[in-house]
Design a protein around this motif. Structure first.
Motif, mmCIF file in Angstrom:
data_model
loop_
_atom_site.group_PDB
_atom_site.id
_atom_site.type_symbol
_atom_site.label_atom_id
_atom_site.label_comp_id
_atom_site.label_asym_id
_atom_site.label_seq_id
_atom_site.Cartn_x
_atom_site.Cartn_y
_atom_site.Cartn_z
ATOM 1 N N THR A 1 95.519 65.667 -0.958
ATOM 2 C CA THR A 1 95.040 64.177 -0.509
ATOM 3 C C THR A 1 94.153 64.718 1.371
ATOM 4 O OG1 THR A 1 96.580 63.240 1.317
ATOM 5 C CG2 THR A 1 97.277 62.365 -0.918
ATOM 6 N N GLY A 2 93.342 63.447 1.730
ATOM 7 C CA GLY A 2 92.581 63.717 3.387
ATOM 8 C C GLY A 2 93.989 64.343 4.016
ATOM 9 N N MET A 3 95.214 63.656 4.350
ATOM 10 C CA MET A 3 95.861 63.864 4.894
ATOM 11 C C MET A 3 96.526 64.876 5.254
ATOM 12 S SD MET A 3 99.322 60.953 5.314
ATOM 13 C CE MET A 3 100.572 61.442 4.669
ATOM 14 N N VAL A 4 96.625 65.395 3.299
ATOM 15 C CA VAL A 4 97.250 67.046 4.032
ATOM 16 C C VAL A 4 96.205 68.006 4.510
ATOM 17 C CG1 VAL A 4 98.035 68.753 1.800
ATOM 18 C CG2 VAL A 4 99.304 66.838 2.387
ATOM 19 N N GLN A 5 94.397 67.027 3.620
ATOM 20 C CA GLN A 5 94.027 68.260 4.105
ATOM 21 C C GLN A 5 93.719 68.621 5.560
ATOM 22 O OE1 GLN A 5 90.554 66.822 1.918
ATOM 23 N NE2 GLN A 5 91.781 67.093 -0.354
ATOM 24 N N SER A 6 93.782 67.493 6.612
ATOM 25 C CA SER A 6 93.114 67.748 7.968
ATOM 26 C C SER A 6 94.666 68.541 8.590
ATOM 27 C CB SER A 6 93.469 66.142 8.145
ATOM 28 O OG SER A 6 94.839 65.541 8.887
ATOM 29 N N ASN A 7 95.204 68.809 8.228
ATOM 30 C CA ASN A 7 96.577 69.615 8.164
ATOM 31 C C ASN A 7 96.892 71.095 7.792
ATOM 32 O OD1 ASN A 7 98.807 67.850 10.220
ATOM 33 N ND2 ASN A 7 97.612 66.778 9.247
ATOM 34 N N GLU A 8 96.145 71.002 6.367
ATOM 35 C CA GLU A 8 96.427 72.541 6.269
ATOM 36 C C GLU A 8 95.474 73.569 6.744
ATOM 37 O OE1 GLU A 8 95.794 73.052 1.992
ATOM 38 O OE2 GLU A 8 94.437 72.391 1.920
ATOM 39 N N GLY A 9 96.360 75.189 7.432
ATOM 40 C CA GLY A 9 96.265 76.148 7.959
ATOM 41 C C GLY A 9 97.398 75.907 9.318
ATOM 42 N N LYS A 10 97.897 74.550 9.018
ATOM 43 C CA LYS A 10 99.065 74.573 10.467
ATOM 44 C C LYS A 10 100.611 74.907 10.166
ATOM 45 C CE LYS A 10 96.040 71.057 12.409
ATOM 46 N NZ LYS A 10 95.632 69.881 12.708
ATOM 47 N N SER A 11 100.711 75.289 9.169
ATOM 48 C CA SER A 11 102.183 75.800 8.681
ATOM 49 C C SER A 11 101.678 76.617 7.209
ATOM 50 C CB SER A 11 103.177 74.815 8.422
ATOM 51 O OG SER A 11 104.117 75.265 7.806
ATOM 52 N N ALA A 12 102.599 77.920 7.385
ATOM 53 C CA ALA A 12 103.083 78.938 6.098
ATOM 54 C C ALA A 12 103.395 77.752 4.933
ATOM 55 C CB ALA A 12 103.526 80.192 7.054
ATOM 56 N N LEU A 13 104.285 77.066 5.674
ATOM 57 C CA LEU A 13 104.307 76.249 3.847
ATOM 58 C C LEU A 13 102.896 75.959 3.327
ATOM 59 C CD1 LEU A 13 107.225 74.103 5.665
ATOM 60 C CD2 LEU A 13 107.386 76.117 4.214
ATOM 61 N N PHE A 14 101.944 76.042 3.439
ATOM 62 C CA PHE A 14 100.926 75.280 2.475
ATOM 63 C C PHE A 14 101.119 76.241 2.096
ATOM 64 C CE2 PHE A 14 100.295 72.093 5.957
ATOM 65 C CZ PHE A 14 100.041 70.814 5.251
ATOM 66 N N GLY A 15 100.693 77.467 2.527
ATOM 67 C CA GLY A 15 100.165 78.707 1.613
ATOM 68 C C GLY A 15 101.441 78.914 0.370
ATOM 69 N N ASN A 16 102.078 79.402 1.862
ATOM 70 C CA ASN A 16 103.976 79.785 0.494
ATOM 71 C C ASN A 16 104.506 79.297 -0.282
ATOM 72 O OD1 ASN A 16 103.670 81.564 2.253
ATOM 73 N ND2 ASN A 16 105.642 81.069 3.884
ATOM 74 N N LEU A 17 104.313 77.294 -0.268
ATOM 75 C CA LEU A 17 104.462 76.741 -1.418
ATOM 76 C C LEU A 17 103.701 75.838 -2.242
ATOM 77 C CD1 LEU A 17 107.054 74.810 0.304
ATOM 78 C CD2 LEU A 17 107.485 76.547 -1.386
ATOM 79 N N GLY A 18 102.305 76.278 -1.599
ATOM 80 C CA GLY A 18 100.910 75.702 -2.567
ATOM 81 C C GLY A 18 100.896 73.714 -2.472
ATOM 82 N N VAL A 19 99.318 73.864 -2.552
ATOM 83 C CA VAL A 19 99.619 72.689 -2.591
ATOM 84 C C VAL A 19 98.929 72.277 -4.149
ATOM 85 C CG1 VAL A 19 98.059 70.367 -1.836
ATOM 86 C CG2 VAL A 19 98.692 72.487 -0.434
ATOM 87 N N ASN A 20 100.233 72.334 -4.968
ATOM 88 C CA ASN A 20 99.343 71.674 -6.244
ATOM 89 C C ASN A 20 99.188 70.576 -6.589
ATOM 90 O OD1 ASN A 20 100.591 74.750 -6.419
ATOM 91 N ND2 ASN A 20 101.916 74.753 -5.822
ATOM 92 N N LEU A 21 99.605 69.569 -6.244
ATOM 93 C CA LEU A 21 99.607 68.259 -6.727
ATOM 94 C C LEU A 21 98.537 67.380 -6.646
ATOM 95 C CD1 LEU A 21 102.917 66.600 -6.574
ATOM 96 C CD2 LEU A 21 101.938 67.136 -8.820
ATOM 97 N N GLY A 22 97.595 66.287 -6.842
ATOM 98 C CA GLY A 22 96.769 65.724 -6.646
ATOM 99 C C GLY A 22 97.071 63.740 -7.265
ATOM 100 N N PRO A 23 96.400 63.230 -6.447
ATOM 101 C CA PRO A 23 96.579 62.049 -5.310
ATOM 102 C C PRO A 23 96.804 61.290 -7.960
ATOM 103 C CG PRO A 23 94.906 61.978 -4.419
ATOM 104 C CD PRO A 23 95.550 63.720 -5.247
ATOM 105 N N VAL A 24 96.566 61.849 -8.695
ATOM 106 C CA VAL A 24 95.769 61.313 -9.822
ATOM 107 C C VAL A 24 97.264 61.814 -10.099
ATOM 108 C CG1 VAL A 24 95.125 61.245 -12.578
ATOM 109 C CG2 VAL A 24 93.958 61.586 -10.328
ATOM 110 N N ASP A 25 98.180 62.423 -10.304
ATOM 111 C CA ASP A 25 99.553 62.799 -10.256
ATOM 112 C C ASP A 25 100.589 61.904 -9.876
ATOM 113 O OD1 ASP A 25 98.152 65.578 -11.907
ATOM 114 O OD2 ASP A 25 97.977 66.381 -9.989
ATOM 115 N N VAL A 26 100.532 62.041 -8.549
ATOM 116 C CA VAL A 26 101.539 60.541 -7.989
ATOM 117 C C VAL A 26 101.501 59.420 -8.466
ATOM 118 C CG1 VAL A 26 102.819 60.372 -6.087
ATOM 119 C CG2 VAL A 26 101.047 62.303 -6.223
ATOM 120 N N ALA A 27 99.794 59.097 -8.433
ATOM 121 C CA ALA A 27 99.892 57.488 -8.838
ATOM 122 C C ALA A 27 100.324 57.656 -10.381
ATOM 123 C CB ALA A 27 98.954 57.631 -9.165
#
Length: 257
Positions: A185-211
């Motif tokens: 989401t925009g909320m996560v996109q604005s924070n990417e790069g600020k923690s190694a967890l994003f790269g190590n775990l991946g961002v694998n879900l989209g808003p449609v998946d959660v909906a």
């Protein structure tokens, strides 16, 4: 009146996609957000007969009460499903984030949730088969570095969910939560790069998946619904493993690879 859902944070991301899915199933949508323009865009897509919009600040108790009362006038006082989706995120070392931001995270993610739950209770109680779906997080499984205040807020959401699932059961109100890892989401996109967890775990879900998971939870309620194959596998381990082991795994994931 069709079955009804009230969604906070409905102007974009998960909230908007949830509104679209439930509307396609014939539900009446109550869409709440601070962004009036985004709400009007959503209502234009769904039609005024299928969607009421409510400019709301979840931290403002009076705003929450007024929005829900306005919605209830459209539904004959009924609220089949409350989806507490509004929330904010700020990623980084705890000491590098100013206290105003930490407080805002707790106020919106926790106090905002409580405001909605408290104000919605009479409408939920008056509706057969009523349900609450809170947005918790995978970070509610164990305190997450670089997400300290956010993780703490989602631990609170998890605890509220568990407590009210017992307290409200005599009224026929089912309370559960979703526990997604990172969602694109925009909320996560604005924070990417600020923690190694994003790269190590991946961002694998989209808003449609959660909906889609919100709809699944509405049809087949659970107390906690972990999302993504990765977290569904890890969730039982976080509950049964010694905290020292979970801490060690989290510490390893936090390190840049």
């Amino acid at each position: 009146m069709n079955e009804s859902i009230f969604i906070t944070g409905a102007g974009a991301g998960i909230g908007r996609e949830t509104a679209l899915i439930f509307a396609s199933k014939g539900w009446f949508i109550g869409a709440a957000d601070r962004d009036e323009a985004a709400l009007k865009s959503l209502q234009q897509s769904l039609g005024e007969d299928a969607c009421s919009i409510h400019v709301m600040d979840v931290v403002d108790e009076a705003s929450v009460k007024a929005g829900l009362a306005d919605f209830a006038r459209r539904t004959g006082g009924q609220l089949r499903l409350l989806h507490n989706n509004a929330g904010i995120l700020k990623v980084g070392r705890f000491e590098d984030i100013d206290m105003a931001t930490h407080k805002a995270i707790v106020e919106i993610n926790v106090i905002g949730l409580m405001n909605l739950l408290h104000a919605a209770f009479p409408y939920l109680k008056a509706t057969p088969g009523a349900q609450v779906i809170n947005m918790s997080s995978a970070s509610a499984a164990f305190g997450t570095p670089d997400f300290a205040s956010y993780s703490a807020s989602k631990h609170a959401v998890r605890a509220m969910t568990e407590a009210l699932s017992i307290e409200w059961e005599p009224y026929g109100i089912q309370v559960g939560d979703l526990m997604p890892p990172f969602v694109n989401t925009g909320m996560v996109q604005s924070n990417e790069g600020k923690s190694a967890l994003f790269g190590n775990l991946g961002v694998n879900l989209g808003p449609v998946d959660v909906a889609a998971a919100v709809w699944q939870q509405a049809c087949q309620p659970r107390l906690h619904r972990p999302l993504s194959a990765q977290f569904r596998m890890l969730w039982p381990l976080t509950k049964s493993s010694p905290s020292s082991l979970t801490r060690a795994v989290m510490k390893r994931l936090w390190r840049p690879q």
